[in-house]
Scaffold this motif. Structure first.
Motif, PDB file in Angstrom:
ATOM      1  N   GLN A 118       0.979  -1.110  -0.128  1.00 49.77           N
ATOM      2  CA  GLN A 118      -0.304   0.007   0.314  1.00 49.77           C
ATOM      3  C   GLN A 118       0.107   1.222  -0.296  1.00 49.77           C
ATOM      4  N   ASP A 119       2.142   1.193   1.285  1.00 44.62           N
ATOM      5  CA  ASP A 119       2.174   2.898   1.076  1.00 44.62           C
ATOM      6  C   ASP A 119       3.461   2.910   0.589  1.00 44.62           C
ATOM      7  N   GLY A 120       3.952   1.819  -0.115  1.00 45.78           N
ATOM      8  CA  GLY A 120       5.082   1.566  -1.361  1.00 45.78           C
ATOM      9  C   GLY A 120       5.013   1.980  -2.530  1.00 45.78           C
TER      10      GLY A 120
ATOM     11  N   ASN B 137      12.922   2.495   4.383  1.00 48.71           N
ATOM     12  CA  ASN B 137      12.837   0.825   4.603  1.00 48.71           C
ATOM     13  C   ASN B 137      10.444   0.855   4.872  1.00 48.71           C
ATOM     14  N   LEU B 138      10.407   0.276   3.922  1.00 45.59           N
ATOM     15  CA  LEU B 138       8.415  -0.065   4.050  1.00 45.59           C
ATOM     16  C   LEU B 138       8.345  -1.711   4.217  1.00 45.59           C
ATOM     17  N   ALA B 139       8.916  -2.826   3.527  1.00 47.75           N
ATOM     18  CA  ALA B 139       8.780  -3.685   4.035  1.00 47.75           C
ATOM     19  C   ALA B 139       8.960  -4.528   4.574  1.00 47.75           C
ATOM     20  N   ALA B 140       7.546  -5.289   4.752  1.00 45.06           N
ATOM     21  CA  ALA B 140       7.538  -6.029   6.146  1.00 45.06           C
ATOM     22  C   ALA B 140       6.427  -7.029   5.959  1.00 45.06           C
TER      23      ALA B 140
ATOM     24  N   GLN C 108      12.890   5.117   8.225  1.00 40.71           N
ATOM     25  CA  GLN C 108      12.168   3.269   8.506  1.00 40.71           C
ATOM     26  C   GLN C 108      11.097   3.060   9.516  1.00 40.71           C
ATOM     27  N   ALA C 109       9.922   2.232   8.581  1.00 43.08           N
ATOM     28  CA  ALA C 109       8.829   2.243   8.716  1.00 43.08           C
ATOM     29  C   ALA C 109       8.070   1.634  10.354  1.00 43.08           C
ATOM     30  N   SER C 110       8.176   2.435  11.176  1.00 39.94           N
ATOM     31  CA  SER C 110       8.416   2.578  12.722  1.00 39.94           C
ATOM     32  C   SER C 110       6.026   2.359  12.456  1.00 39.94           C
ATOM     33  N   THR C 111       5.795   1.506  14.161  1.00 41.47           N
ATOM     34  CA  THR C 111       4.730   1.667  13.750  1.00 41.47           C
ATOM     35  C   THR C 111       3.953   1.817  15.806  1.00 41.47           C
ATOM     36  N   SER C 112       2.859   2.637  15.466  1.00 44.46           N
ATOM     37  CA  SER C 112       1.905   1.972  16.992  1.00 44.46           C
ATOM     38  C   SER C 112       1.677   1.029  17.515  1.00 44.46           C
TER      39      SER C 112
ATOM     40  N   ILE D 219       6.804   7.046  13.073  1.00 40.94           N
ATOM     41  CA  ILE D 219       5.803   6.232  13.892  1.00 40.94           C
ATOM     42  C   ILE D 219       4.519   6.458  13.480  1.00 40.94           C
ATOM     43  N   LEU D 220       3.950   5.280  12.654  1.00 44.02           N
ATOM     44  CA  LEU D 220       2.597   5.674  11.684  1.00 44.02           C
ATOM     45  C   LEU D 220       1.686   5.392  12.816  1.00 44.02           C
ATOM     46  N   PHE D 221       0.861   5.701  12.748  1.00 47.51           N
ATOM     47  CA  PHE D 221      -0.962   5.026  13.345  1.00 47.51           C
ATOM     48  C   PHE D 221      -1.020   4.596  11.731  1.00 47.51           C
ATOM     49  N   ASN D 222      -2.355   3.395  12.442  1.00 45.16           N
ATOM     50  CA  ASN D 222      -3.248   3.014  11.172  1.00 45.16           C
ATOM     51  C   ASN D 222      -2.996   3.679  10.241  1.00 45.16           C
ATOM     52  N   HIS D 223      -2.627   3.433   8.762  1.00 48.01           N
ATOM     53  CA  HIS D 223      -3.095   4.160   7.351  1.00 48.01           C
ATOM     54  C   HIS D 223      -3.944   2.915   6.500  1.00 48.01           C
TER      55      HIS D 223
ATOM     56  N   GLU E  21       9.176 -16.393  13.952  1.00 48.20           N
ATOM     57  CA  GLU E  21      10.014 -16.322  13.489  1.00 48.20           C
ATOM     58  C   GLU E  21      10.734 -15.888  12.105  1.00 48.20           C
ATOM     59  N   TYR E  22       9.877 -15.755  11.462  1.00 52.93           N
ATOM     60  CA  TYR E  22       9.841 -15.703   9.851  1.00 52.93           C
ATOM     61  C   TYR E  22      10.181 -14.124  10.240  1.00 52.93           C
ATOM     62  N   ILE E  23       8.838 -12.877  11.062  1.00 55.53           N
ATOM     63  CA  ILE E  23       8.867 -11.992  11.468  1.00 55.53           C
ATOM     64  C   ILE E  23       9.236 -11.041  11.065  1.00 55.53           C
TER      65      ILE E  23
ATOM     66  N   ARG F 220      -6.163   0.885  -1.114  1.00 58.24           N
ATOM     67  CA  ARG F 220      -5.072  -0.296  -1.948  1.00 58.24           C
ATOM     68  C   ARG F 220      -4.681  -0.872  -0.611  1.00 58.24           C
ATOM     69  N   ARG F 221      -5.119  -1.160   0.525  1.00 55.06           N
ATOM     70  CA  ARG F 221      -5.117  -1.552   1.961  1.00 55.06           C
ATOM     71  C   ARG F 221      -5.477  -3.615   1.554  1.00 55.06           C
ATOM     72  N   GLY F 222      -4.850  -4.181   2.663  1.00 59.89           N
ATOM     73  CA  GLY F 222      -4.961  -5.206   1.833  1.00 59.89           C
ATOM     74  C   GLY F 222      -6.039  -5.967   2.120  1.00 59.89           C
TER      75      GLY F 222
HETATM   76  P1  NAP Z   1       1.656  -3.987   3.526  1.00 66.95           P
HETATM   77  O1  NAP Z   1       1.011  -3.016   1.998  1.00 66.95           O
HETATM   78  O2  NAP Z   1       1.877  -5.152   4.212  1.00 66.95           O
HETATM   79  O3  NAP Z   1       3.214  -4.106   2.389  1.00 66.95           O
HETATM   80  C1  NAP Z   1       4.034  -4.572   2.706  1.00 66.95           C
HETATM   81  C2  NAP Z   1       5.630  -4.450   1.475  1.00 66.95           C
HETATM   82  O4  NAP Z   1       6.460  -5.297   1.969  1.00 66.95           O
HETATM   83  C3  NAP Z   1       4.807  -5.456   0.410  1.00 66.95           C
HETATM   84  O5  NAP Z   1       5.660  -5.224  -0.412  1.00 66.95           O
HETATM   85  C4  NAP Z   1       6.047  -6.670   0.588  1.00 66.95           C
HETATM   86  O6  NAP Z   1       5.980  -7.613  -0.544  1.00 66.95           O
HETATM   87  C5  NAP Z   1       6.774  -6.383   1.618  1.00 66.95           C
HETATM   88  N1  NAP Z   1       7.254  -7.520   2.476  1.00 66.95           N
HETATM   89  C6  NAP Z   1       6.617  -8.989   3.146  1.00 66.95           C
HETATM   90  N2  NAP Z   1       7.962  -9.453   2.953  1.00 66.95           N
HETATM   91  C7  NAP Z   1       8.997  -9.044   2.519  1.00 66.95           C
HETATM   92  C8  NAP Z   1      10.604  -9.769   2.068  1.00 66.95           C
HETATM   93  N3  NAP Z   1      10.676 -10.793   2.874  1.00 66.95           N
HETATM   94  N4  NAP Z   1      11.324  -9.146   1.196  1.00 66.95           N
HETATM   95  C9  NAP Z   1      10.817  -8.315   1.131  1.00 66.95           C
HETATM   96  N5  NAP Z   1       9.785  -7.176   0.760  1.00 66.95           N
HETATM   97  C10 NAP Z   1       8.419  -8.158   1.844  1.00 66.95           C
HETATM   98  O7  NAP Z   1       1.989  -2.482   4.217  1.00 66.95           O
HETATM   99  P2  NAP Z   1       2.033  -1.209   4.283  1.00 66.95           P
HETATM  100  O8  NAP Z   1       0.447  -1.308   5.463  1.00 66.95           O
HETATM  101  O9  NAP Z   1       2.091  -0.424   3.182  1.00 66.95           O
HETATM  102  O10 NAP Z   1       2.705  -1.054   5.462  1.00 66.95           O
HETATM  103  C11 NAP Z   1       4.476  -0.343   4.280  1.00 66.95           C
HETATM  104  C12 NAP Z   1       5.203  -0.536   6.108  1.00 66.95           C
HETATM  105  O11 NAP Z   1       4.596   0.659   6.995  1.00 66.95           O
HETATM  106  C13 NAP Z   1       5.557  -1.698   6.814  1.00 66.95           C
HETATM  107  O12 NAP Z   1       6.756  -2.095   7.143  1.00 66.95           O
HETATM  108  C14 NAP Z   1       4.510  -1.810   7.929  1.00 66.95           C
HETATM  109  O13 NAP Z   1       4.710  -2.486   8.600  1.00 66.95           O
HETATM  110  C15 NAP Z   1       4.524   0.272   8.220  1.00 66.95           C
HETATM  111  N6  NAP Z   1       3.483   0.340   9.172  1.00 66.95           N
HETATM  112  C16 NAP Z   1       1.939   0.011   8.499  1.00 66.95           C
HETATM  113  C17 NAP Z   1       1.019   0.693   9.158  1.00 66.95           C
HETATM  114  C18 NAP Z   1      -0.507   1.179   8.461  1.00 66.95           C
HETATM  115  O14 NAP Z   1      -1.526   1.272   8.813  1.00 66.95           O
HETATM  116  N7  NAP Z   1      -0.280   0.846   7.088  1.00 66.95           N
HETATM  117  C19 NAP Z   1       0.838   1.898   9.693  1.00 66.95           C
HETATM  118  C20 NAP Z   1       2.345   1.690  10.857  1.00 66.95           C
HETATM  119  C21 NAP Z   1       3.674   1.328  10.466  1.00 66.95           C
HETATM  120  P3  NAP Z   1       4.826  -8.721  -1.129  1.00 66.95           P
HETATM  121  O15 NAP Z   1       3.481  -8.198  -2.005  1.00 66.95           O
HETATM  122  O16 NAP Z   1       4.706  -9.648  -1.890  1.00 66.95           O
HETATM  123  O17 NAP Z   1       4.095  -9.106  -0.072  1.00 66.95           O
END
Ligand code: NAP
Ligand code: G4F
Length: 361
Positions: A15-17, A87-90, A132-136, A185-189, A102-104, A193-195
């Protein structure tokens, strides 16, 4: 001489990427993204960016990589020499983190370590800024009413802990090696495009399917949980802004308003012309249609369309998150443009469009 603006985004397919890539391209950056190899397409959210030269301006590049593969991460950073790394990957799903902790941790914690060590190894400390994409979720259920940069951390999930590791690592690398490294330190957004397994999208998509006769009932977990929900488009701008400051600092980004899951459902139902009444308690709670604007063959007054299912409860849930974005408001001139009602409208219209039904239900 001005530094060439080259951004590297991990998690570009998320989503964010995808929003951040669009934002940076508009600002004239060369944008590089790291995507994982998967057996099915995982690039839906960036397909238009990749394909359309009027959006990518031929400045958009993708690299295969995985946060668990340090050699490849280093190789990409060496090749790209980014002036900014986001660094948004997670592995970003809190409930799932209880199932594969463990994987997480490998992805969310050591992934960050791999990037920061690459910056050092390649001698890019003065060249590459790091976000760094930190979180609430790191706060857990702090008893304070609203949470800011000084609040204490009590994470309640493997996800929260994995992110707290990266939060501290980012601070330590900033203080030890003088890297321009910051935590947002982002709260929910949320967004269209949200999963689909996160609660807002699950609700907007589920209710859209219900009004279109594609589904009878939506099953959810903790209805009482409260979140501070904003729109991702507003939040990615802040990610960029944090790297444009004179000094590296951490910021809370939030709206300062919260809503329960139940009230989010109520708002979505209202938008779709449905008034719900709630009955029962705990695992027996359900939402029944009290009034409906357009009764049709598959939906009528009295239908039960929301039920609680214990499978969607977590071993430990953060029940109350409310952010205090005062520092960002003051120093970054933060003002979210998209309200919760506008967010809901955009998400539902998009979900209705996806199921090919016109929005005026
Ligand atoms: P998201 O939609 O779940 O996107 C996560 C991204 O990380 C996807 O591109 C995913 O790839 C990639 N990823 C997962 N595992 C990976 C790996 N092993 N190697 C490389 N890439 C990997 O998350 P988001 O909502 O955009 O959030 C972006 C970041 O902000 C994340 O770090 C999240 O933890 C953090 N965050 C989010 C929120 C929120 O409310 N959305 C709030 C605070 C912090 P695939 O598409 O292949 O799965
Ligand atoms: O939408 P959620 O899964 O998001 P959660 O757990 O707050 O995590 C999201 O926001 C974090 C920032 O605070 C990010 F760091 C993280 O990456 C992710 O983007 O759940 C929100 C709330 C929870 O309390 C959950 O228990 O909704 C509750 N909920 C109730 N029923 C449900 C459900 N959550 C999901 N996913 N599915 C349900 O059926």
């Amino acid at each position: 001489m001005k530094k060439k603006k080259v951004a590297l985004i991990t998690g570009i397919t998320g989503q964010d990427g995808s929003y951040l890539a669009e934002f940076l391209l508009k600002k004239g950056y060369l944008v590089h993204g790291i995507k994982r190899k998967s057996s099915q397409f995982n690039t839906q959210l960036i397909e238009n960016i990749y394909e359309d030269p009027s959006i990518n301006n031929r400045k958009f590049f993708l690299h295969y990589g995985d946060m668990t593969d340090g050699l490849t991460i280093t190789k990409i950073i060496k090749k790209v020499r980014p002036s900014e790394i986001y660094n948004l990957a997670a592995q970003s799903h809190v409930a799932v983190s209880f199932q594969n902790p463990e994987y997480i941790s490998n992805v969310n914690s050591f992934g960050t370590l791999r990037i920061l060590e690459s910056i050092r190894l390649l001698g890019l400390e003065n060249h590459s800024k790091f976000y760094q994409a930190s979180t609430s979720e790191m706060f857990g259920d702090d008893k304070k009413k609203s949470l800011n940069e000084k609040s204490t951390f009590h994470p309640k999930s493997p996800y929260g802990i994995s992110k707290l590791y990266s939060y501290w690592l980012t601070k330590v690398y900033r203080e030890s090696y003088n890297i321009f490294a910051v935590n947002g330190i982002l709260f929910n957004h949320e967004s269209e495009r949200r999963g689909e397994t996160f609660i807002t999208r699950k609700i907007t998509k589920g209710l859209s399917e219900i009004v279109c006769g594609k589904r009878k009932c939506l099953y959810v977990g903790n209805l009482n949980s409260k979140r501070d929900w904003g729109h991702a488009e507003d939040y990615v701008k802040m990610q960029w802004l944090m790297l444009q400051q004179k000094n590296p600092k951490d910021y809370v980004i939030a709206t300062g308003k919260q809503l329960s899951v139940k009230n989010f459902i109520n708002k979505c139902s209202n938008y779709l012309g449905i008034k719900l009444n709630w009955h029962g308690k705990g695992l027996k709670e359900y939402g029944k249609i009290a009034k409906i604007k357009n009764e049709n063959s598959f939906l009528k007054k009295g239908d039960v369309i929301i039920k609680v299912d214990k499978r969607y409860f977590r071993p430990n849930d953060v029940e109350n998150l409310l952010g205090d974005p005062k520092k960002a408001v003051k120093e970054l001139n933060w003002k979210p443009k998209i309200s919760i009602d506008a967010l809901i409208k955009r998400m539902i219209n998009n979900d209705l469009k996806n199921i090919e039904i016109k929005k005026n239900v």
